[in-house]
Design a protein around this motif. Structure first.
Motif, PDB file in Angstrom:
ATOM      1  N   HIS A  41       0.837  -1.204   0.000  1.00  0.00           N
ATOM      2  CA  HIS A  41       0.000   0.000   0.000  1.00  0.00           C
ATOM      3  C   HIS A  41       0.875   1.259   0.000  1.00  0.00           C
ATOM      4  O   HIS A  41       0.602   2.208  -0.734  1.00  0.00           O
ATOM      5  CB  HIS A  41      -0.913   0.005   1.224  1.00  0.00           C
ATOM      6  CG  HIS A  41      -1.708   1.261   1.360  1.00  0.00           C
ATOM      7  ND1 HIS A  41      -2.961   1.433   0.817  1.00  0.00           N
ATOM      8  CD2 HIS A  41      -1.417   2.447   1.968  1.00  0.00           C
ATOM      9  CE1 HIS A  41      -3.408   2.641   1.072  1.00  0.00           C
ATOM     10  NE2 HIS A  41      -2.486   3.278   1.777  1.00  0.00           N
ATOM     11  N   LEU A  42       1.920   1.252   0.815  1.00  0.00           N
ATOM     12  CA  LEU A  42       2.795   2.436   0.870  1.00  0.00           C
ATOM     13  C   LEU A  42       3.537   2.638  -0.451  1.00  0.00           C
ATOM     14  O   LEU A  42       3.786   3.781  -0.850  1.00  0.00           O
ATOM     15  CB  LEU A  42       3.780   2.309   2.027  1.00  0.00           C
ATOM     16  CG  LEU A  42       3.176   2.407   3.436  1.00  0.00           C
ATOM     17  CD1 LEU A  42       4.264   2.244   4.494  1.00  0.00           C
ATOM     18  CD2 LEU A  42       2.442   3.731   3.638  1.00  0.00           C
TER      19      LEU A  42
ATOM     20  N   GLY B 171       3.842   6.090  -5.472  1.00  0.00           N
ATOM     21  CA  GLY B 171       3.617   6.365  -6.884  1.00  0.00           C
ATOM     22  C   GLY B 171       2.601   7.455  -7.117  1.00  0.00           C
ATOM     23  O   GLY B 171       2.732   8.261  -8.037  1.00  0.00           O
ATOM     24  N   LEU B 172       1.577   7.499  -6.253  1.00  0.00           N
ATOM     25  CA  LEU B 172       0.529   8.506  -6.403  1.00  0.00           C
ATOM     26  C   LEU B 172       0.984   9.884  -5.943  1.00  0.00           C
ATOM     27  O   LEU B 172       0.583  10.903  -6.496  1.00  0.00           O
ATOM     28  CB  LEU B 172      -0.710   8.091  -5.594  1.00  0.00           C
ATOM     29  CG  LEU B 172      -1.480   6.870  -6.113  1.00  0.00           C
ATOM     30  CD1 LEU B 172      -2.506   6.431  -5.088  1.00  0.00           C
ATOM     31  CD2 LEU B 172      -2.157   7.201  -7.440  1.00  0.00           C
ATOM     32  N   ASP B 173       1.807   9.912  -4.904  1.00  0.00           N
ATOM     33  CA  ASP B 173       2.188  11.195  -4.300  1.00  0.00           C
ATOM     34  C   ASP B 173       3.656  11.137  -3.886  1.00  0.00           C
ATOM     35  O   ASP B 173       3.978  11.122  -2.697  1.00  0.00           O
ATOM     36  CB  ASP B 173       1.278  11.456  -3.094  1.00  0.00           C
ATOM     37  CG  ASP B 173       1.313  12.899  -2.633  1.00  0.00           C
ATOM     38  OD1 ASP B 173       2.004  13.719  -3.283  1.00  0.00           O
ATOM     39  OD2 ASP B 173       0.659  13.226  -1.619  1.00  0.00           O
TER      40      ASP B 173
ATOM     41  N   ALA C  90      14.368  -4.187   9.642  1.00  0.00           N
ATOM     42  CA  ALA C  90      14.938  -4.922   8.506  1.00  0.00           C
ATOM     43  C   ALA C  90      13.835  -5.582   7.685  1.00  0.00           C
ATOM     44  O   ALA C  90      13.943  -5.698   6.463  1.00  0.00           O
ATOM     45  CB  ALA C  90      15.922  -5.970   9.012  1.00  0.00           C
ATOM     46  N   ASP C  91      12.760  -6.020   8.348  1.00  0.00           N
ATOM     47  CA  ASP C  91      11.651  -6.631   7.625  1.00  0.00           C
ATOM     48  C   ASP C  91      10.992  -5.635   6.684  1.00  0.00           C
ATOM     49  O   ASP C  91      10.654  -5.962   5.542  1.00  0.00           O
ATOM     50  CB  ASP C  91      10.604  -7.169   8.611  1.00  0.00           C
ATOM     51  CG  ASP C  91      11.064  -8.449   9.283  1.00  0.00           C
ATOM     52  OD1 ASP C  91      11.627  -9.309   8.593  1.00  0.00           O
ATOM     53  OD2 ASP C  91      10.863  -8.579  10.508  1.00  0.00           O
ATOM     54  N   PHE C  92      10.797  -4.412   7.166  1.00  0.00           N
ATOM     55  CA  PHE C  92      10.203  -3.395   6.294  1.00  0.00           C
ATOM     56  C   PHE C  92      11.116  -3.125   5.106  1.00  0.00           C
ATOM     57  O   PHE C  92      10.650  -3.059   3.953  1.00  0.00           O
ATOM     58  CB  PHE C  92       9.942  -2.096   7.056  1.00  0.00           C
ATOM     59  CG  PHE C  92       9.386  -1.013   6.174  1.00  0.00           C
ATOM     60  CD1 PHE C  92       8.030  -0.924   5.939  1.00  0.00           C
ATOM     61  CD2 PHE C  92      10.232  -0.099   5.539  1.00  0.00           C
ATOM     62  CE1 PHE C  92       7.506   0.053   5.093  1.00  0.00           C
ATOM     63  CE2 PHE C  92       9.718   0.881   4.692  1.00  0.00           C
ATOM     64  CZ  PHE C  92       8.358   0.955   4.475  1.00  0.00           C
ATOM     65  N   THR C  93      12.412  -2.965   5.363  1.00  0.00           N
ATOM     66  CA  THR C  93      13.363  -2.667   4.284  1.00  0.00           C
ATOM     67  C   THR C  93      13.346  -3.768   3.221  1.00  0.00           C
ATOM     68  O   THR C  93      13.331  -3.490   2.014  1.00  0.00           O
ATOM     69  CB  THR C  93      14.780  -2.511   4.852  1.00  0.00           C
ATOM     70  OG1 THR C  93      14.767  -1.485   5.860  1.00  0.00           O
ATOM     71  CG2 THR C  93      15.774  -2.140   3.772  1.00  0.00           C
ATOM     72  N   ARG C  94      13.319  -5.016   3.655  1.00  0.00           N
ATOM     73  CA  ARG C  94      13.284  -6.145   2.712  1.00  0.00           C
ATOM     74  C   ARG C  94      12.029  -6.086   1.844  1.00  0.00           C
ATOM     75  O   ARG C  94      12.100  -6.230   0.616  1.00  0.00           O
ATOM     76  CB  ARG C  94      13.340  -7.452   3.499  1.00  0.00           C
ATOM     77  CG  ARG C  94      13.143  -8.705   2.658  1.00  0.00           C
ATOM     78  CD  ARG C  94      13.241  -9.961   3.517  1.00  0.00           C
ATOM     79  NE  ARG C  94      12.315  -9.932   4.636  1.00  0.00           N
ATOM     80  CZ  ARG C  94      11.028 -10.256   4.557  1.00  0.00           C
ATOM     81  NH1 ARG C  94      10.503 -10.624   3.389  1.00  0.00           N
ATOM     82  NH2 ARG C  94      10.254 -10.233   5.627  1.00  0.00           N
ATOM     83  N   LEU C  95      10.885  -5.865   2.465  1.00  0.00           N
ATOM     84  CA  LEU C  95       9.633  -5.813   1.704  1.00  0.00           C
ATOM     85  C   LEU C  95       9.559  -4.575   0.818  1.00  0.00           C
ATOM     86  O   LEU C  95       9.056  -4.631  -0.302  1.00  0.00           O
ATOM     87  CB  LEU C  95       8.446  -5.846   2.681  1.00  0.00           C
ATOM     88  CG  LEU C  95       8.233  -7.160   3.425  1.00  0.00           C
ATOM     89  CD1 LEU C  95       7.192  -6.997   4.521  1.00  0.00           C
ATOM     90  CD2 LEU C  95       7.813  -8.258   2.454  1.00  0.00           C
TER      91      LEU C  95
ATOM     92  N   ASN D  56      11.949  -3.124  -0.660  1.00  0.00           N
ATOM     93  CA  ASN D  56      12.821  -3.300  -1.815  1.00  0.00           C
ATOM     94  C   ASN D  56      12.256  -4.257  -2.865  1.00  0.00           C
ATOM     95  O   ASN D  56      12.810  -4.367  -3.961  1.00  0.00           O
ATOM     96  CB  ASN D  56      14.203  -3.776  -1.373  1.00  0.00           C
ATOM     97  CG  ASN D  56      14.979  -2.678  -0.656  1.00  0.00           C
ATOM     98  OD1 ASN D  56      14.729  -1.499  -0.859  1.00  0.00           O
ATOM     99  ND2 ASN D  56      15.916  -3.067   0.193  1.00  0.00           N
ATOM    100  N   THR D  57      11.162  -4.957  -2.555  1.00  0.00           N
ATOM    101  CA  THR D  57      10.523  -5.805  -3.565  1.00  0.00           C
ATOM    102  C   THR D  57       9.703  -4.983  -4.555  1.00  0.00           C
ATOM    103  O   THR D  57       9.345  -5.478  -5.623  1.00  0.00           O
ATOM    104  CB  THR D  57       9.595  -6.852  -2.914  1.00  0.00           C
ATOM    105  OG1 THR D  57       8.488  -6.180  -2.288  1.00  0.00           O
ATOM    106  CG2 THR D  57      10.355  -7.689  -1.896  1.00  0.00           C
ATOM    107  N   HIS D  58       9.330  -3.752  -4.173  1.00  0.00           N
ATOM    108  CA  HIS D  58       8.534  -2.854  -5.017  1.00  0.00           C
ATOM    109  C   HIS D  58       7.161  -3.443  -5.379  1.00  0.00           C
ATOM    110  O   HIS D  58       6.591  -3.100  -6.416  1.00  0.00           O
ATOM    111  CB  HIS D  58       9.291  -2.487  -6.302  1.00  0.00           C
ATOM    112  CG  HIS D  58      10.443  -1.559  -6.049  1.00  0.00           C
ATOM    113  ND1 HIS D  58      10.364  -0.197  -6.263  1.00  0.00           N
ATOM    114  CD2 HIS D  58      11.688  -1.800  -5.577  1.00  0.00           C
ATOM    115  CE1 HIS D  58      11.528   0.356  -5.936  1.00  0.00           C
ATOM    116  NE2 HIS D  58      12.340  -0.599  -5.522  1.00  0.00           N
TER     117      HIS D  58
END
Length: 277
Positions: free
Chosen positions: A175-176, A181-183, A201-206, A208-210
């Motif tokens: 969602h983020l 992309g929208l803003d 680290a979990d947030f960073t990993r996810l 980076n998947t885009h």
């Protein structure tokens, strides 16, 4: 019947404005209502002859940037702005869509009108802007129920509360990514992403998947320390009057253990507030 729909729309919106509406001084005798073509061209930063050709239908392929400028010049609201782009066959940008953190009194009244189900309002960065009593009670295990992403990744209660934490985490980050992309110039989003990448680290990993996915509907499997497991479905609704805001409504299956858990949670929350007074 003319097929110059774009020109007709521009003329009509120009006629609906007067110089005072756009902060311009009025001069000379005005034979027709509204702004002059030259005034719109000045406000939009385009050539007056080019704008005239647009209205007359002699120019039919304006760029998205020109349409953005005309939308600002003509003070178009988000619906009219999107319509302008549709008439020209271009994709709207988000330059005119401003997210606000103010929840209208009518929307607050609406979420309070759902006493038996959690309802709350979020923005693109998943900040919780308003919540009804049951939504506050449902999220009471968190230190602060202020931002769904921060709650999931940085609050110790997150991994116990969201029993399918991996699924929830992926949905939040997707969602983020869509919000970015929208803003892309949203300072609050930049600040949030920076905080989360620095701390998780979990947030960073996810991140980076885009992966990209909007918040629409899904099931929530939760564990509340006071009432036990709660399974809910949710629906999200765009708030047309405040672009960027979404109304989220959780619902339990009627007469299910989760519905009974919500009723118990509501009673406990009301009682605790009464005792605190």
């Amino acid at each position: 019947m003319t097929d110059n729909h774009l020109g007709e729309f521009l003329r009509a919106r120009r006629a609906a404005l007067c110089p005072q509406d756009v902060g311009m001084a009025s001069y000379g005798v005005r034979r027709v209502a509204g702004l002059r073509r030259e005034e719109v061209a000045v406000l939009a930063g385009v050539n007056a002859d080019y704008y005239t050709r647009l209205e007359q239908g002699r120019e039919r392929r304006p760029s998205a940037q020109v349409l953005d400028a005309l939308g600002r010049a003509l003070r178009l609201d988000p619906d009219a702005y999107a319509h302008l782009h549709q008439l020209a066959g271009t994709t709207p940008s988000n330059h005119l869509v401003h997210t606000t953190d103010r929840v209208s009194p009518a929307l607050r009244q609406l979420i309070d009108g759902y006493p038996g189900t959690p309802a709350f309002v979020i923005d693109r960065t998943l900040d919780v802007l308003a919540a009804n009593t049951l939504a506050e009670a449902l999220h009471s295990p968190f230190e602060k129920a202020d931002n769904l992403a921060r709650m999931a990744f940085l609050d110790p209660a997150g991994r116990q509360f969201y029993t399918r934490w991996n699924h929830t985490a992926e949905a939040i980050v997707s969602h983020l990514r869509q919000a970015a992309g929208l803003d892309p110039d949203n300072p609050r989003l930049r600040e949030l992403v920076h905080t989360l990448t620095e701390s998780s680290a979990d947030f960073t990993r996810l991140w980076n998947t885009h992966a990209v996915r909007g918040k629409s509907q899904d099931a929530k499997h939760l564990l509340h320390p006071d009432v036990g497991p709660v399974t809910l479905t949710y629906q999200t609704f765009e708030v047309r009057a405040a672009p960027g805001q979404q109304l989220v409504i959780y619902q339990a299956e009627p007469d299910s253990p989760s519905a009974r858990a919500l009723r118990l949670l509501d009673t406990m929350h009301v009682t605790s507030h009464q005792n605190a007074v």
